[in-house]
Scaffold this motif. Sequence first.
Motif, PDB file in Angstrom:
ATOM      1  N   LEU A 108      -6.453 -11.008   6.416  1.00  0.00           N
ATOM      2  CA  LEU A 108      -6.673  -9.562   6.481  1.00  0.00           C
ATOM      3  C   LEU A 108      -5.688  -8.907   7.440  1.00  0.00           C
ATOM      4  CD1 LEU A 108     -10.577  -9.340   6.405  1.00  0.00           C
ATOM      5  CD2 LEU A 108      -8.990  -8.580   4.620  1.00  0.00           C
ATOM      6  N   LYS A 109      -5.303  -9.651   8.464  1.00  0.00           N
ATOM      7  CA  LYS A 109      -4.316  -9.079   9.391  1.00  0.00           C
ATOM      8  C   LYS A 109      -3.011  -8.756   8.652  1.00  0.00           C
ATOM      9  CE  LYS A 109      -2.029  -9.480  13.813  1.00  0.00           C
ATOM     10  NZ  LYS A 109      -0.702  -9.162  13.225  1.00  0.00           N
ATOM     11  N   GLU A 110      -2.665  -9.569   7.675  1.00  0.00           N
ATOM     12  CA  GLU A 110      -1.438  -9.284   6.920  1.00  0.00           C
ATOM     13  C   GLU A 110      -1.568  -7.989   6.112  1.00  0.00           C
ATOM     14  OE1 GLU A 110       0.361 -12.606   4.894  1.00  0.00           O
ATOM     15  OE2 GLU A 110      -0.461 -14.042   6.336  1.00  0.00           O
ATOM     16  N   VAL A 111      -2.771  -7.753   5.611  1.00  0.00           N
ATOM     17  CA  VAL A 111      -3.001  -6.488   4.894  1.00  0.00           C
ATOM     18  C   VAL A 111      -2.877  -5.319   5.862  1.00  0.00           C
ATOM     19  CG1 VAL A 111      -4.675  -5.152   3.542  1.00  0.00           C
ATOM     20  CG2 VAL A 111      -4.510  -7.642   3.220  1.00  0.00           C
ATOM     21  N   LYS A 112      -3.530  -5.484   7.041  1.00  0.00           N
ATOM     22  CA  LYS A 112      -3.454  -4.417   8.057  1.00  0.00           C
ATOM     23  C   LYS A 112      -2.015  -4.151   8.476  1.00  0.00           C
ATOM     24  CE  LYS A 112      -8.000  -5.474   9.965  1.00  0.00           C
ATOM     25  NZ  LYS A 112      -8.651  -6.411  10.897  1.00  0.00           N
ATOM     26  N   ASP A 113      -1.250  -5.226   8.652  1.00  0.00           N
ATOM     27  CA  ASP A 113       0.154  -5.068   9.066  1.00  0.00           C
ATOM     28  C   ASP A 113       0.964  -4.334   8.004  1.00  0.00           C
ATOM     29  OD1 ASP A 113      -0.439  -6.363  11.392  1.00  0.00           O
ATOM     30  OD2 ASP A 113       0.489  -8.282  10.837  1.00  0.00           O
ATOM     31  N   ALA A 114       0.700  -4.677   6.749  1.00  0.00           N
ATOM     32  CA  ALA A 114       1.430  -4.013   5.654  1.00  0.00           C
ATOM     33  C   ALA A 114       1.121  -2.515   5.642  1.00  0.00           C
ATOM     34  CB  ALA A 114       1.064  -4.648   4.318  1.00  0.00           C
ATOM     35  N   ILE A 115      -0.167  -2.199   5.778  1.00  0.00           N
ATOM     36  CA  ILE A 115      -0.558  -0.776   5.790  1.00  0.00           C
ATOM     37  C   ILE A 115       0.087  -0.064   6.982  1.00  0.00           C
ATOM     38  CG2 ILE A 115      -2.517   0.804   6.089  1.00  0.00           C
ATOM     39  CD1 ILE A 115      -4.234  -1.288   4.552  1.00  0.00           C
ATOM     40  N   ALA A 116       0.061  -0.717   8.139  1.00  0.00           N
ATOM     41  CA  ALA A 116       0.646  -0.112   9.341  1.00  0.00           C
ATOM     42  C   ALA A 116       2.150   0.105   9.150  1.00  0.00           C
ATOM     43  CB  ALA A 116       0.387  -0.999  10.557  1.00  0.00           C
ATOM     44  N   TYR A 117       2.802  -0.871   8.531  1.00  0.00           N
ATOM     45  CA  TYR A 117       4.241  -0.745   8.260  1.00  0.00           C
ATOM     46  C   TYR A 117       4.506   0.473   7.378  1.00  0.00           C
ATOM     47  CZ  TYR A 117       8.925  -1.713   6.536  1.00  0.00           C
ATOM     48  OH  TYR A 117      10.246  -1.601   6.204  1.00  0.00           O
ATOM     49  N   PHE A 118       3.753   0.564   6.282  1.00  0.00           N
ATOM     50  CA  PHE A 118       3.943   1.699   5.371  1.00  0.00           C
ATOM     51  C   PHE A 118       3.694   3.026   6.091  1.00  0.00           C
ATOM     52  CE2 PHE A 118       2.660  -1.189   1.587  1.00  0.00           C
ATOM     53  CZ  PHE A 118       3.992  -1.514   1.335  1.00  0.00           C
ATOM     54  N   ASP A 119       2.628   3.049   6.886  1.00  0.00           N
ATOM     55  CA  ASP A 119       2.301   4.304   7.571  1.00  0.00           C
ATOM     56  C   ASP A 119       3.382   4.687   8.573  1.00  0.00           C
ATOM     57  OD1 ASP A 119       0.051   4.693   6.102  1.00  0.00           O
ATOM     58  OD2 ASP A 119      -1.356   3.913   7.608  1.00  0.00           O
ATOM     59  N   SER A 120       3.870   3.701   9.326  1.00  0.00           N
ATOM     60  CA  SER A 120       4.845   4.016  10.368  1.00  0.00           C
ATOM     61  C   SER A 120       6.218   4.357   9.777  1.00  0.00           C
ATOM     62  CB  SER A 120       4.968   2.849  11.352  1.00  0.00           C
ATOM     63  OG  SER A 120       5.534   1.741  10.688  1.00  0.00           O
ATOM     64  N   HIS A 121       6.447   4.013   8.507  1.00  0.00           N
ATOM     65  CA  HIS A 121       7.722   4.334   7.868  1.00  0.00           C
ATOM     66  C   HIS A 121       7.615   5.512   6.911  1.00  0.00           C
ATOM     67  CE1 HIS A 121       8.746   0.430   9.532  1.00  0.00           C
ATOM     68  NE2 HIS A 121      10.001   0.670   9.276  1.00  0.00           N
ATOM     69  N   GLY A 122       6.502   6.242   6.986  1.00  0.00           N
ATOM     70  CA  GLY A 122       6.347   7.411   6.106  1.00  0.00           C
ATOM     71  C   GLY A 122       6.251   7.062   4.636  1.00  0.00           C
ATOM     72  N   ILE A 123       5.863   5.820   4.347  1.00  0.00           N
ATOM     73  CA  ILE A 123       5.794   5.371   2.951  1.00  0.00           C
ATOM     74  C   ILE A 123       4.370   5.520   2.418  1.00  0.00           C
ATOM     75  CG2 ILE A 123       6.008   3.322   1.463  1.00  0.00           C
ATOM     76  CD1 ILE A 123       8.289   2.393   3.439  1.00  0.00           C
ATOM     77  N   GLY A 124       3.412   5.088   3.197  1.00  0.00           N
ATOM     78  CA  GLY A 124       2.007   5.156   2.779  1.00  0.00           C
ATOM     79  C   GLY A 124       1.693   4.103   1.742  1.00  0.00           C
ATOM     80  N   VAL A 125       0.432   3.700   1.681  1.00  0.00           N
ATOM     81  CA  VAL A 125       0.058   2.668   0.719  1.00  0.00           C
ATOM     82  C   VAL A 125      -0.473   3.310  -0.562  1.00  0.00           C
ATOM     83  CG1 VAL A 125      -2.254   2.306   1.749  1.00  0.00           C
ATOM     84  CG2 VAL A 125      -1.241   0.524   0.320  1.00  0.00           C
ATOM     85  N   ALA A 126       0.187   3.002  -1.665  1.00  0.00           N
ATOM     86  CA  ALA A 126      -0.265   3.503  -2.973  1.00  0.00           C
ATOM     87  C   ALA A 126      -1.307   2.571  -3.568  1.00  0.00           C
ATOM     88  CB  ALA A 126       0.919   3.644  -3.924  1.00  0.00           C
ATOM     89  N   ALA A 127      -1.094   1.266  -3.402  1.00  0.00           N
ATOM     90  CA  ALA A 127      -2.038   0.326  -4.024  1.00  0.00           C
ATOM     91  C   ALA A 127      -1.862  -1.081  -3.493  1.00  0.00           C
ATOM     92  CB  ALA A 127      -1.850   0.291  -5.540  1.00  0.00           C
ATOM     93  N   ILE A 128      -2.953  -1.838  -3.579  1.00  0.00           N
ATOM     94  CA  ILE A 128      -2.859  -3.285  -3.498  1.00  0.00           C
ATOM     95  C   ILE A 128      -3.036  -3.791  -4.931  1.00  0.00           C
ATOM     96  CG2 ILE A 128      -5.340  -3.610  -2.945  1.00  0.00           C
ATOM     97  CD1 ILE A 128      -4.414  -6.007  -1.164  1.00  0.00           C
ATOM     98  N   LEU A 129      -2.068  -4.582  -5.374  1.00  0.00           N
ATOM     99  CA  LEU A 129      -2.065  -5.081  -6.752  1.00  0.00           C
ATOM    100  C   LEU A 129      -2.299  -6.587  -6.691  1.00  0.00           C
ATOM    101  CD1 LEU A 129      -1.401  -5.142  -9.815  1.00  0.00           C
ATOM    102  CD2 LEU A 129       1.027  -5.033  -9.218  1.00  0.00           C
ATOM    103  N   LEU A 130      -3.463  -7.002  -7.181  1.00  0.00           N
ATOM    104  CA  LEU A 130      -3.825  -8.417  -7.075  1.00  0.00           C
ATOM    105  C   LEU A 130      -4.206  -8.987  -8.429  1.00  0.00           C
ATOM    106  CD1 LEU A 130      -6.229  -8.365  -3.971  1.00  0.00           C
ATOM    107  CD2 LEU A 130      -3.783  -8.967  -3.987  1.00  0.00           C
ATOM    108  N   ASP A 131      -3.744 -10.184  -8.708  1.00  0.00           N
ATOM    109  CA  ASP A 131      -4.352 -11.007  -9.745  1.00  0.00           C
ATOM    110  C   ASP A 131      -5.588 -11.620  -9.083  1.00  0.00           C
ATOM    111  OD1 ASP A 131      -5.251 -13.221 -11.155  1.00  0.00           O
ATOM    112  OD2 ASP A 131      -3.257 -14.017 -11.547  1.00  0.00           O
ATOM    113  N   PRO A 132      -6.794 -11.295  -9.561  1.00  0.00           N
ATOM    114  CA  PRO A 132      -8.002 -11.716  -8.835  1.00  0.00           C
ATOM    115  C   PRO A 132      -8.155 -13.229  -8.681  1.00  0.00           C
ATOM    116  CG  PRO A 132      -8.532  -9.994 -10.420  1.00  0.00           C
ATOM    117  CD  PRO A 132      -7.117 -10.393 -10.678  1.00  0.00           C
ATOM    118  N   ILE A 133      -7.441 -14.024  -9.479  1.00  0.00           N
ATOM    119  CA  ILE A 133      -7.513 -15.474  -9.258  1.00  0.00           C
ATOM    120  C   ILE A 133      -6.180 -16.032  -8.751  1.00  0.00           C
ATOM    121  CG2 ILE A 133      -9.421 -15.850 -10.877  1.00  0.00           C
ATOM    122  CD1 ILE A 133      -7.302 -16.927 -12.879  1.00  0.00           C
TER     123      ILE A 133
END
Lengths: 445, 445
Positions: free
Chosen positions: A201-226
Amino acid sequence: MSNLAKVAKARAEDSVDTLLARRNALMGPNAPLLYESPLYLTEGRGVWLFDDKGRRYLDAYNNVPHVGHSHPAVVEAVTKQLGMLNTHSRYVSKVVLDYHEQLLSIVDLPQARGVLTCTGSESNELALRMARHITGHAGIIVTDYTYHGNTAAVAELSTAFDVNPTGLPNYIRAIRAPALPPKVQRGEGSPTEETLKAAYLKEVKDAIAYFDSHGIGVAAILLDPIFSTDGLPDVVPGFVKEAVELVHQAGGLYIADEVQPGLGRCGETWWGYQLHDAQPDIITLGKPLGNGYPVAGLIGRAEIVDRFRSEVMYFNTFGATPVACAAGSAVLQVIERENLIDNARETGSLMLRKLSELTSKHDCIGDVRGKGLFIGVELVEKGGRYEPDSKMAKRVIEGMRNEGVLISKIGKYDNVLKIRPPMPFTAEHVTQFVDSMDLVLSNLR
Amino acid sequence: MSNLAKVAKARAEDSVDTLLARRNALMGPNAPLLYESPLYLTEGRGVWLFDDKGRRYLDAYNNVPHVGHSHPAVVEAVTKQLGMLNTHSRYVSKVVLDYHEQLLSIVDLPQARGVLTCTGSESNELALRMARHITGHAGIIVTDYTYHGNTAAVAELSTAFDVNPTGLPNYIRAIRAPALPPKVQRGEGSPTEETLKAAYLKEVKDAIAYFDSHGIGVAAILLDPIFSTDGLPDVVPGFVKEAVELVHQAGGLYIADEVQPGLGRCGETWWGYQLHDAQPDIITLGKPLGNGYPVAGLIGRAEIVDRFRSEVMYFNTFGATPVACAAGSAVLQVIERENLIDNARETGSLMLRKLSELTSKHDCIGDVRGKGLFIGVELVEKGGRYEPDSKMAKRVIEGMRNEGVLISKIGKYDNVLKIRPPMPFTAEHVTQFVDSMDLVLSNLR
């Protein structure tokens, strides 16, 4: 025009070698091809494929012929509709509406709409366009050995298979697939599920923080559920739910890519996302829907689809045609009539158990895992070092081919055997499969 | 599962209104739909479409059913192959190779390879990926009211149809389509063809200079050789050849989008690019190839395709399947057997002549033009002001629908009637078409 007639002439003496030479000239020497000694296939029936010499192969790889190769009910439905009417979707068609209704009835999302496309790549493309348009953000979170298709916007998500040689742009962040360790490595001294979940989960948080700090913002998490292409790991419980909550809090959407897990393959539910306690905003569909006839699409929350539709013109010539929908309906009916989801669960369990039994005999098997009729066998170097053994995986695939059984491989280290047969796979096929695997592994000792 | 059975129940009392209500709920209220009073179609035969009441419509719009709706030879070929074998292209298949050979035999590019995809969007996507990968440049030159597909990388090329609400990024430059003025405006006092050509070529030069000065570089000029969506103008002679030379000198490629002009529609040649004296590096194919079965692809110079293939993994699940190729082969054979290219030339000429004769009677017709069975009728405001009349175009389309004839519209000003029937359109159909047009225009005076 005379060239055409010339080409159409019968070639009585076709052999694999002459066909391969023609293939190199017509499609280029680097067009993808399976096996050191490629297969010249001429017929398919149920879980069986046949080559030009009449030799049969047990198909434990192909998921496009979901209800079995050349299933007569699908052939009949396509033939009937193709002889009647096949237009684009800007006229009203009953067969098209019936298929949408059937699809929506097996997806338990409230207030959802269907948008059919032609391919899984187009479905993921469209889902990304919708997510970016609706959120106003550009950032996409994916796992780090994933594959979502062959068009530019989805190929650039991928680090798998040399699809994307330029690497990831800054609006895409890759996290590790939330894998539990192989079963033999769990237990005392190894990290708890909670510890693992927190790390992922920390990796998800880091990704979101990266997007936010670069003015990109998170549009989606795209996962194959398996997490198929990542190697079909046993997934850390609770990860998907909490990751989706984090993304939702940051204003992004959850897109579940059901191209591989969907349509009952996992043996418990119609869709892979239902294995986790998190509701997608969009699910994307592809490969198995039409049993080979190209059918794909997405199902999304009404407010997303309707807003996108009102602000962006999207039209897909081959999406939602009467023939595509007739094929799709026939597939759903066969799944129901032949109890293929129950079969996937029961046959899959048997396969999992029998393959697990081989572990004690073959120490190159590091783990056996999966859901329903999608099973991964992780191969590792002998002697307890537990290093991924991709060479062994390649040799096993070739060995199985020579024994008349078709499989492939997945995973970041290319060492997980990919077993994903057509759904009418039975106990009898499992026996042949496991006997062949036992033999091949014994010969490779 | 009980939902499925419920959905499958017969609905004896379906009407257009109840179907439209279902459509809004299932596909969303903004899913594209033609006509103020949408058509509920149930059958198609040759150039005819039939609605649920048995009323027939002369189809002068649909190009996907290239050799005619429900053509029995295509239905038979698909049915036969679908009942035999339908796999992806990583096995060897004779029917797949035969179709590649047939396609390459009618494309006069030396040393070319075929790469089949599933849709025209995927073909243009792949062509752009190849061009950018091979040249190392990002810039694409397109015309300013074009449409090349629905995925992100091709939708962003377009200013047409509200496909791309965010406008053009700086790595895409749009030039005007190289249109000659309508025929009535040519002659004394109007600019010469040379003057026009120089003006249009200047836009190409400016685009290249822009890319060069911004470190972007030109990857390709992507043109529909007959500029369909731009309004099907008569093209300034020599423009395409010289524009392509400029792009080649700057290190870019020429991609010809044959999705609309290809497969003999123009009545003179198999492909639209052959109308100009310039050889494409890549041609892209789509819609009509499979007569409704999804078949698409590109044909490119061997050195481009082979290098891309060796450096980037590209695989397309539904591209180059045996059934797609069987459908494609059947279409080529029907075109040949039924002399459909000759028919397109002859019937197209007749249509062009008869529509031109209406000009003297209806002063809202500003121009009639086209190639083979792709004809545009430009509608303008009355009284000699020669302003585009998009409202009139809409009224004519609705009027024609009520007379039982299907057409659409194109062009930057949405005022050019788009007449693009299935290829087996005959003199008899032309008579009905022109009589209907005459009547509709008379009623709209």
